[in-house]
Motif scaffolding. Structure first.
Motif, mmCIF file in Angstrom:
data_model
loop_
_atom_site.group_PDB
_atom_site.id
_atom_site.type_symbol
_atom_site.label_atom_id
_atom_site.label_comp_id
_atom_site.label_asym_id
_atom_site.label_seq_id
_atom_site.Cartn_x
_atom_site.Cartn_y
_atom_site.Cartn_z
ATOM 1 N N ILE A 167 0.838 -1.194 0.000
ATOM 2 C CA ILE A 167 0.000 0.000 0.000
ATOM 3 C C ILE A 167 0.881 1.256 0.000
ATOM 4 O O ILE A 167 1.834 1.364 0.763
ATOM 5 N N GLY A 168 0.572 2.179 -0.919
ATOM 6 C CA GLY A 168 1.327 3.432 -1.025
ATOM 7 C C GLY A 168 2.523 3.386 -1.946
ATOM 8 O O GLY A 168 3.118 4.424 -2.247
ATOM 9 N N ALA A 169 2.931 2.186 -2.403
ATOM 10 C CA ALA A 169 4.174 2.044 -3.167
ATOM 11 C C ALA A 169 4.065 2.689 -4.546
ATOM 12 O O ALA A 169 3.019 2.648 -5.190
ATOM 13 N N THR A 170 5.178 3.274 -5.001
ATOM 14 C CA THR A 170 5.229 3.946 -6.292
ATOM 15 C C THR A 170 6.563 3.687 -6.973
ATOM 16 O O THR A 170 7.533 3.275 -6.334
ATOM 17 N N PHE A 171 6.592 3.941 -8.286
ATOM 18 C CA PHE A 171 7.881 4.192 -8.914
ATOM 19 C C PHE A 171 8.020 5.701 -9.030
ATOM 20 O O PHE A 171 7.036 6.445 -8.950
#
Length: 457
Positions: A167-171
């Protein structure tokens, strides 16, 4: 003005953990992630060494996601003079806050225990950082929304893009003097139980690409069938099923799966104990940010009510003393610390116990030792014989496999000037290097720890 970027590979280069990449430019110095090394002792010892760069000159830290090997070094960065902002998505910072507080507490407790029991070479043993250090770090957090370009200077801007994984992870995409830098972070699965599929970058002049599973495909497994069989065997043996679990995502996925199995009458109503204070806090993050996951609030509430959430260490011992067959999910996922050690201390020498490993086990961790058939494991200064049955479900990993990683790169329209393979063990990175060259004909580099690459733009 000189148009250059010096890239300092301060972590997750040639290894999976310790993610830290400094972009040094004539306008700003940007640190992507700030994680701790985990696993082999020689790597863990690097955590105690100050960074080889001028930390006071770092202007901003951008976080891909909240896992310990991406945020766990932040309090040490402050000790070395960092005074800038720490930026991530709101759920990433919520997770990082939980992880830093929990980590500080464990560091303090471990140092106290080591001094009390005298199983330390250091006199006295000191915590890696304290709860006070963690709070000073959290004050510097600043949340930004995904998909929006945010200017750092006249010539440098960045944006976060949804990446699955946790949850919340991005590149992270950065435009620096007209060139596009892309840091993949950890890329999630296309068919995740709780999360939407990752977005894909469309441009990349310099791509910094994870390679954790660069040499592997996740097995095609019927996870529901495997889990239900393991649970039925546990009940038949009148034993306990211990699942070491990462508090972020894996624990919530397991809760969801067990709830689904019970709903479908594939398992009986076996007691399920969740013993992870950090995992309990992460459940609240799911509640706060429903737009970041696929769970309905109805399913979320039902799966929470289906399990026994342990609040105190006293209840940990009550659970151990409970003679019923049961499922225990406890941190940490790679058996490096946390409450799971207390359960293993009492139950790993019993043949009726099953230990189920459900995620990546880094080199040098107890989880990797168990996976590779160790007859004993050492923790808290003692050796414990392994008589429990050890099982693994590799397909529950939150990391994309080789096909997922190749697919994630497939929307890039231009030919990158260089692809740097990071966040992988040497064999995985090298196999992935060959696969990228064969598939896309791109130039690929595998940097080593402490390498510095000067890119003239």
């Amino acid at each position: 003005m000189d148009k250059f970027v010096k890239v300092h590979f301060l972590g997750a280069a040639g290894v999976v953990t310790g993610s830290k990449f400094l972009l040094e430019t004539s306008e700003q110095n940007i640190l992507i992630d700030c994680g701790m090394f985990q696993g082999l002792k020689e790597l863990r010892m690097l955590n105690w060494t100050n960074l080889s760069v001028d930390v006071k000159a770092i202007d901003v830290v951008l976080l891909t996601h909240g896992h310990l090997d991406h945020v766990g070094y932040l309090p040490r960065l402050l000790k070395q003079g960092f005074k800038g902002r720490i930026v991530g998505t709101a759920p990433t910072l919520a997770i990082a806050e939980i992880i830093l507080r929990d980590s500080a507490k464990i560091h303090e407790e471990d140092a106290k225990e080591a001094n009390k029991e005298n199983y330390t070479k250091h006199k006295p043993a000191l915590p890696f950082y304290t709860k006070v250090d963690a709070e000073k770090t959290i004050v510097l957090f600043k949340a930004e929304k995904p998909d929006n370009w945010i200017a750092l200077t006249k010539n440098i801007s960045y944006r976060f893009q949804y990446n699955g994984h946790i949850i919340g992870a991005t590149f992270i995409e950065l435009d620096i003097f007209g060139k596009r830098f892309v840091f993949s972070g950890d890329i999630g699965r296309v068919n995740d139980y709780l999360l939407e599929k990752p977005k894909k970058p469309e441009l990349a002049d310099y791509l910094f690409m994870e390679s954790t599973y660069g040499n592997k495909l996740h097995p095609v497994e019927n996870i529901e069938e495997i889990l239900s069989e393991i649970i039925k065997e546990t009940i038949h043996k009148k034993g306990n099923l211990i699942i070491p679990s990462f508090a972020v995502e894996r624990l919530q996925t397991l809760m969801y799966l067990l709830w689904e199995l019970y709903k479908k009458n594939k398992i009986p109503n076996i007691p399920i104990f969740i013993d992870s204070p950090m995992g309990n806090n992460v459940l609240e993050v799911f509640k706060r940010f429903p737009e970041w996951h696929k769970l309905s609030m109805e399913d979320y509430n039902a799966m929470c009510e289906h399990v026994n959430i342990i609040e105190s260490y006293k209840d940990t011992w009550k659970t151990i003393d409970d003679k019923r067959s049961k499922i225990i999910i406890a941190g940490s996922g790679m058996v490096t610390g946390g409450r799971v050690l207390t359960y293993l201390q009492q139950l790993i020498d019993e043949s009726s116990t099953t230990v189920l490993l459900v995620g990546y086990q880094a080199e040098g961790t107890r989880g990797r030792q168990l996976k590779e058939g160790a007859h004993e494991i050492r923790f808290r200064g003692k050796y414990y014989p392994v008589k429990a049955e050890i099982k693994c479900i590799d397909s529950l990993s939150a990391h994309g496999d080789q096909n997922d990683l190749l697919d994630w790169m497939s929307a890039i329209k231009n030919m990158p000037e260089n692809v740097f393979l990071i966040h992988g063990e040497p064999n995985a990175a090298d196999a992935f290097r060959v696969k990228i060259k064969d598939t896309y004909h791109w130039h690929v580099t595998i940097p080593k720890l402490t390498d510095v690459e000067k890119l003239v733009l």
